[in-house]
Motif scaffolding. Sequence first.
Motif, PDB file in Angstrom:
ATOM      1  N   LEU A 193      86.253 -17.395  14.569  1.00  0.00           N
ATOM      2  CA  LEU A 193      85.356 -16.362  15.354  1.00  0.00           C
ATOM      3  C   LEU A 193      86.227 -15.420  16.145  1.00  0.00           C
ATOM      4  O   LEU A 193      86.136 -15.342  17.123  1.00  0.00           O
ATOM      5  CB  LEU A 193      84.390 -17.293  16.215  1.00  0.00           C
ATOM      6  CG  LEU A 193      83.555 -18.260  15.477  1.00  0.00           C
ATOM      7  CD1 LEU A 193      83.077 -19.090  16.574  1.00  0.00           C
ATOM      8  CD2 LEU A 193      82.323 -17.457  15.028  1.00  0.00           C
ATOM      9  N   ALA A 234      75.373 -19.654  21.778  1.00  0.00           N
ATOM     10  CA  ALA A 234      76.572 -19.062  21.845  1.00  0.00           C
ATOM     11  C   ALA A 234      76.531 -17.514  21.728  1.00  0.00           C
ATOM     12  O   ALA A 234      75.500 -17.041  20.939  1.00  0.00           O
ATOM     13  CB  ALA A 234      77.637 -19.518  20.728  1.00  0.00           C
ATOM     14  N   HIS A 261      81.178 -14.889  19.085  1.00  0.00           N
ATOM     15  CA  HIS A 261      79.810 -15.808  18.529  1.00  0.00           C
ATOM     16  C   HIS A 261      78.748 -14.724  18.413  1.00  0.00           C
ATOM     17  O   HIS A 261      78.547 -13.987  19.439  1.00  0.00           O
ATOM     18  CB  HIS A 261      79.545 -16.569  19.537  1.00  0.00           C
ATOM     19  CG  HIS A 261      80.157 -18.045  19.487  1.00  0.00           C
ATOM     20  ND1 HIS A 261      80.105 -19.025  18.676  1.00  0.00           N
ATOM     21  CD2 HIS A 261      81.439 -18.224  20.252  1.00  0.00           C
ATOM     22  CE1 HIS A 261      81.053 -20.004  19.397  1.00  0.00           C
ATOM     23  NE2 HIS A 261      81.901 -19.423  20.382  1.00  0.00           N
TER      24      HIS A 261
END
Length: 424
Positions: free
Chosen positions: A49, A26, A53
């Motif tokens: 998040l 990611a 990421h």
Amino acid sequence: MSNIFDVMESSVQTYARSFPVTFNKAQGVWLYDQSGKRYLDFLAGAGTLNYGHNHPELKEALIEYIQQDGIAHGLDMHTTAKAAFLTSLQQVILKPRGMDHVAQFTGPTGTNAVEAAMKLARKVTGRSNIVAFTNGFHGVSLGALAATGNQHHRGGAGTSMADVSRLPYDGYPGAGEDSLLLFETMLNDNSSGLDKPAAVLFEVVQGEGGLNASSFKWLQRLEKICREHDILMIADDIQAGCGRTGTFFSFEPAGIKPDIITLSKSLSGMGLPFAIVLLRPELDQWEPGEHNGTFRGNNHAFVTARKALELFWKDDTFAAEVRKKGELLNQRMQAMVDRFPKLFIKVKGRGMMQGMACYDGDIASIITGKCFERGLVIETAGPDGEVVKCLCPLIITEAELNQGLDWLEEAAAETDAERLRKAS
């Protein structure tokens, strides 16, 4: 050979059922599966998040700290990493907002923070009752679950849950425009049956409850009632906080001052487990060790959290960008509601925490399934999973945001066409 997840993992898993691939990489707003296919992430770890990421500057700070053999686990002992985080929290977040709250480090999840907040409110006031609101979600450990409305989650408790009174949230059906009138009336009536609460526990935007957003007027009235009756205000900012609604704390635009605030999810900046309770100094009446947790000293999270605060929150630049993208999100979703009146009822939420209410959960599930086929990871919320919920990283570009919304609109168009064919 059987899939290891089928063999070894409990049936309690949920997100894996909606996104049945194995992810292995990611970066930014993109997820990659084992075959190399990439997916635009409109879930972002359920709001964990906000900065995407593996943000390069957060990652670099963590790697540097690890390479220097920095403390990883420290219980609640003093460390340089904790000192640096607390300094940034005070200087970057609290002081500019006129807040003198102190920080309690709890276990590493949001529900740990909520448990501590409820426990402290009861200890300080000497009252046991907590008022929570319809469609609220505060966690699934027993204390927090008692304040959670969803029957699916409550049904897993296997025991009774007490000392929480449920009242209608702003705009709750049947409550009319003044949903706090019931609360105020019951507090002033000695025969109402409502035990005077230690605190009210509320979300400014109810994430799991279906993106119900309280008005600022409602929040201000709630604060007024609480002050008149000596009731503490606990703001659960676990999902709506850390910038999700366009300000660091979701309650800032309302001008209210909660006594206790819970934070988790995006606080660490990188998805590392981390939760804190912010409380007014006079409420800090804990005895040493009276509330603790083995993993309240995640120093790796201190490092990335500090970096995130300094990188994104030293001025209003990032927050202004979030608000601008929130306006774009609202415009695009409102256009979809107008285009597909047989699928969608209305747009819900605020800032970069918005979604579209469908007529039922089946429609929402079909649409999100078609999104995943196109490469968009997006989930549902609400009592019956009827709200298609956008929770993408806040660092998303307008081009990426539009790409995801294009896929969402394509999925809605395909769903609408299929339903028309079946009806004809």
